[in-house]
Motif scaffolding. Structure first.
Motif, short mmCIF file in Angstrom:
data_model
loop_
_atom_site.label_atom_id
_atom_site.label_comp_id
_atom_site.label_asym_id
_atom_site.label_seq_id
_atom_site.Cartn_x
_atom_site.Cartn_y
_atom_site.Cartn_z
N ALA A 43 -60.93 -26.31 -93.53
CA ALA A 43 -62.29 -26.84 -93.42
C ALA A 43 -62.23 -28.29 -92.95
CB ALA A 43 -63.02 -26.73 -94.76
N VAL A 44 -62.91 -28.59 -91.86
CA VAL A 44 -62.85 -29.92 -91.24
C VAL A 44 -64.27 -30.44 -91.06
CG1 VAL A 44 -60.67 -29.42 -90.07
CG2 VAL A 44 -62.83 -28.92 -88.91
N GLY A 45 -64.37 -31.68 -90.56
CA GLY A 45 -65.68 -32.26 -90.34
C GLY A 45 -66.49 -31.47 -89.33
N ASP A 46 -65.83 -31.07 -88.25
CA ASP A 46 -66.51 -30.30 -87.21
C ASP A 46 -65.45 -29.48 -86.48
OD1 ASP A 46 -68.43 -29.34 -85.45
OD2 ASP A 46 -68.17 -31.02 -84.05
N GLY A 47 -65.58 -28.17 -86.51
CA GLY A 47 -64.61 -27.33 -85.82
C GLY A 47 -64.91 -25.86 -86.04
N TYR A 48 -64.32 -25.03 -85.17
CA TYR A 48 -64.54 -23.59 -85.27
C TYR A 48 -63.46 -22.88 -84.47
CZ TYR A 48 -66.69 -18.98 -84.57
OH TYR A 48 -66.93 -17.63 -84.53
N GLY A 49 -62.89 -21.83 -85.05
CA GLY A 49 -61.92 -21.03 -84.30
C GLY A 49 -61.06 -20.20 -85.23
N GLY A 50 -60.33 -19.31 -84.63
CA GLY A 50 -59.44 -18.45 -85.41
C GLY A 50 -58.39 -17.83 -84.51
N LEU A 51 -57.31 -17.40 -85.12
CA LEU A 51 -56.24 -16.71 -84.40
C LEU A 51 -55.68 -15.63 -85.30
CD1 LEU A 51 -54.76 -16.73 -81.69
CD2 LEU A 51 -53.03 -18.17 -82.73
N GLU A 52 -55.65 -14.42 -84.74
CA GLU A 52 -55.26 -13.25 -85.50
C GLU A 52 -53.74 -13.11 -85.57
OE1 GLU A 52 -55.50 -12.15 -81.18
OE2 GLU A 52 -56.84 -13.18 -82.57
N HIS A 53 -53.28 -12.49 -86.67
CA HIS A 53 -51.85 -12.19 -86.85
C HIS A 53 -51.72 -10.84 -87.54
CE1 HIS A 53 -50.67 -16.20 -85.52
NE2 HIS A 53 -51.71 -16.64 -86.20
N ARG A 54 -50.50 -10.37 -87.69
CA ARG A 54 -50.28 -8.99 -88.13
C ARG A 54 -50.77 -8.73 -89.55
NH1 ARG A 54 -44.44 -7.38 -87.47
NH2 ARG A 54 -44.81 -8.37 -85.45
N ASN A 55 -50.63 -9.68 -90.46
CA ASN A 55 -51.16 -9.50 -91.81
C ASN A 55 -51.76 -10.80 -92.35
OD1 ASN A 55 -48.77 -10.91 -92.23
ND2 ASN A 55 -48.32 -9.89 -94.17
N SER A 56 -52.27 -11.60 -91.42
CA SER A 56 -52.91 -12.85 -91.82
C SER A 56 -53.76 -13.35 -90.65
CB SER A 56 -51.86 -13.91 -92.19
OG SER A 56 -51.05 -14.25 -91.07
N THR A 57 -54.56 -14.36 -90.93
CA THR A 57 -55.28 -15.04 -89.86
C THR A 57 -55.42 -16.50 -90.22
OG1 THR A 57 -57.28 -15.05 -88.51
CG2 THR A 57 -57.58 -14.57 -90.82
N ALA A 58 -55.36 -17.35 -89.20
CA ALA A 58 -55.60 -18.78 -89.37
C ALA A 58 -56.99 -19.09 -88.84
CB ALA A 58 -54.54 -19.58 -88.61
N LEU A 59 -57.79 -19.79 -89.67
CA LEU A 59 -59.19 -20.06 -89.34
C LEU A 59 -59.47 -21.54 -89.48
CD1 LEU A 59 -60.63 -17.28 -91.68
CD2 LEU A 59 -60.35 -17.05 -89.21
N ILE A 60 -60.47 -22.00 -88.74
CA ILE A 60 -60.95 -23.37 -88.88
C ILE A 60 -62.46 -23.34 -88.81
CG2 ILE A 60 -60.74 -23.87 -86.41
CD1 ILE A 60 -59.89 -26.74 -87.22
#
Length: 604
Positions: A245-262
């Protein structure tokens, strides 16, 4: 976290240490148990799921090699590849540093409060040994004593904070499990019998973790049942969400058993909040999107991605399916999970439709071409991008919508059935467009080649009005906002900064350029300062001509602007039902419910 497995030796072993937090430096040691005589190592140039050559090697520094106490000569072969002339009987040890200063989900970050990395940014690939067992040792230091670690990798020997040894069967698995480090919030839930974890870094004290977990659980259960019904288990034993969680941002990247989000910190749910913010719905859509990717692109994937080539671009013309169809289902699954109602869902579709309508590039480039060109166009956007290309996310989602509605209208099958049949046909693996066409013919009882050729491989307009009407949704013409009337995309910050001038627009005819700063307007001899685009409407009133005062390259210019007058029957047509079979280039539309029973049959 899954239970640690018994520790076993690995052919390829990495040790990653957050070495200098203020300098953003990770220190990496790679040990190759059985090197080749002229062993090559290379750092990927891209990360799967983000289709741009990012040159991760630019952040690598101080690479050295040794065998025992003897230094080994390293020869750099190209921008990201090195060769070691070594003794095959002794382990080869390479050490190097990586500067981690990218806060996105695609690379690596390290500072005094948080660390994050994808293996593609830190882990040199040992050429010829990618299929061998890999281990990763995540080391703790005095500076990270209060930190914890979260990753989708399988633990071998870790402490209660998660630091320690992890295993991966191959290099692909290693780099497909990013690592989050820091003092993050963590929550757990079970979806369809599968344990899930959710870690959040940077949340404000008002953050409502309980609500986030409950809503995410509903999304996960809806997705699992979409693909497997109430029978088969999903293709992973556990799953991890990592959200920064940031001041302003949006996005994600998929992985096999996880995901990184902002996401923006204000988009998180808040304690005591009766009605969530619109940003929270957007976040739930992102969570739904990346989770759906666990099936659609990570496993069911383009045949061109059967084996990733980390050294160069990996082209496919099917991102309209893997990203676009996922974009269709991300919001639809929110509706099926009960997290939004029909009106909110139609509002989301409306937004997508108008995004495509306001992109002149849809008449220049097919959505299949947009998929293939992602490497040089979608991920390298400039002021001309909307005029030259179309998004395979947005138009791809509308292709999915059209296909689903067309199948439902004929009554033999749905796109849901098609997706599950593709999963079975491809055994959850690589597929081609030919597979999609075959499954459509099998389930629909006729070939849909003409539709796919029209919607995917041409620039023809989509028959949205006709297909939506059959499902109880009326598509209505609406008066466009001033930005659409002028053909501008702008940024407003004490003045109007022109980001894009759309092809064939009133702004283009007036001579406006991307990069101009629109300072003021003159109407009937009176000059007015503007700080936002709405000021133009305020000062012009009913007048349709004005002088725009713009700054360009240090010069002040006067540009005559003719505001596009609305059609003579504007008053009677605003909100009028769209009766055509396709959408015209200048349309701005909204969606409304015309037959609640028909809509219920579609949305359930």
């Amino acid at each position: 976290m899954p239970s640690p497995r018994k520790e076993v030796p690995a052919d390829i072993h990495y040790r990653v240490e957050p070495s200098d937090l203020h300098a953003h430096i990770f220190r990496v040691t790679l040990t190759i148990a059985r090197p080749a005589a002229q062993q090559e190592v290379a750092l990927p140039v891209w990360i799967p799921g983000s289709y741009l050559v990012r040159e991760f090697s630019k952040n690598l520094q101080g690479l050295e090699a040794r065998q025992g106490k003897q230094p080994v000569k390293l020869t750099q072969c190209d921008k990201h590849r090195w060769q070691a002339d070594c003794d095959t009987r002794k382990p080869l040890v390479l050490s190097y540093a990586v500067c981690a200063y990218d806060t996105s989900v695609r690379t690596a970050w390290l500072d005094a409060s948080r660390g994050f990395f994808n293996g593609t940014s830190l882990c040199l690939r040992v050429e010829g040994q990618e299929k061998r067992k890999h281990t990763l040792d995540i080391a703790s230091t005095t500076a990270t004593a209060g930190w914890s670690v979260a990753t989708g990798l399988s633990p071998l020997k870790t402490d209660k904070k998660g630091f320690g040894l992890y295993a991966a069967a191959t290099y692909d698995e290693l780099v497909d499990c990013p690592v989050e480090m820091g003092s993050f919030w963590i929550g757990r839930f079970t979806a369809c019998g599968v344990p899930h974890r959710f870690v959040v870094a940077g949340a404000a004290p008002s953050f409502d973790g309980k609500r986030l977990l409950e809503d995410t659980r509903k999304i996960c259960e809806t997705a699992i049942r979409f693909w497997h019904g109430d029978g088969d288990k999903p293709p992973f034993k556990n799953y991890l969400f990592m959200l920064n969680a940031v001041g302003d941002g949006y996005g994600g990247l998929e992985h096999r058993n996880s995901t990184a989000l902002i996401c923006g910190r204000r988009d998180l749910p808040r304690s005591g909040e009766a009605r969530p913010q619109e940003g929270y719905t957007t976040l739930l859509g992102l969570i739904s999107h990346e989770y759906f990717h666990t099936w659609n692109v990570k496993r069911l994937r383009p045949s061109e991605f059967a084996e990733y080539d980390y050294t160069r671009e990996n082209y496919t013309a099917m991102l309209w399916f893997f990203e676009g169809f996922t974009s269709y289902y991300d919001d639809l699954l929110l509706r099926r999970a009960g997290l939004i109602d029909d009106a909110a869902y139609l509002k989301l579709i409306t937004k997508t439709v108008n995004q495509v309508l306001q992109t002149p590039g849809r008449a220049v480039q097919t959505v299949a071409q947009a998929s293939f060109d992602a490497w040089v166009k979608y991920y390298r956007q400039d002021e001309n991008t909307p005029n030259a290309t179309v998004s395979y996310y947005t138009k791809g989602s509308l292709v999915a919508l059209c296909l689903d509605l067309a199948l439902r209208r004929e009554g033999r099958t749905t796109l849901d059935d098609v997706m599950r049949a593709l999963w079975q046909r491809s055994a959850g693996g690589p597929m081609s467009e030919a597979d999609l066409r075959t499954v459509l013919k099998d389930l629909a009882g006729r070939a849909l080649d003409e539709e796919l050729d029209h919607w995917v491989h041409s620039t023809a307009e989509l028959p949205l009005a006709e297909l939506l009407a059959a499902q109880g949704v009326a598509l209505k013409d609406e008066k466009p906002q001033l930005a659409q009337q002028l053909g501008l995309r702008v940024a407003e910050n004490h003045s109007v900064h022109i980001k894009t001038v759309l092809r064939g627009s009133a702004a283009e005819r007036a001579g406006m350029n991307a990069g101009d700063e629109w300072l003021g307007v003159e109407v009937q001899g009176q000059g007015w300062r503007i700080t936002k685009l709405d000021d133009v409407s305020f000062y012009t009133g009913s007048h349709t001509s004005l002088e725009a005062l713009v700054a360009r390259d240090g010069r002040l210019l006067r540009l005559p602007v003719q505001l596009p007058g609305l059609p003579p029957d504007t008053t009677s047509t605003k909100g009028r039902r769209h009766t055509g079979t396709s959408l015209a280039a200048a349309d701005t539309v909204s969606l409304g419910i015309s037959d609640a029973a028909a809509l219920k049959r579609w949305l359930g």
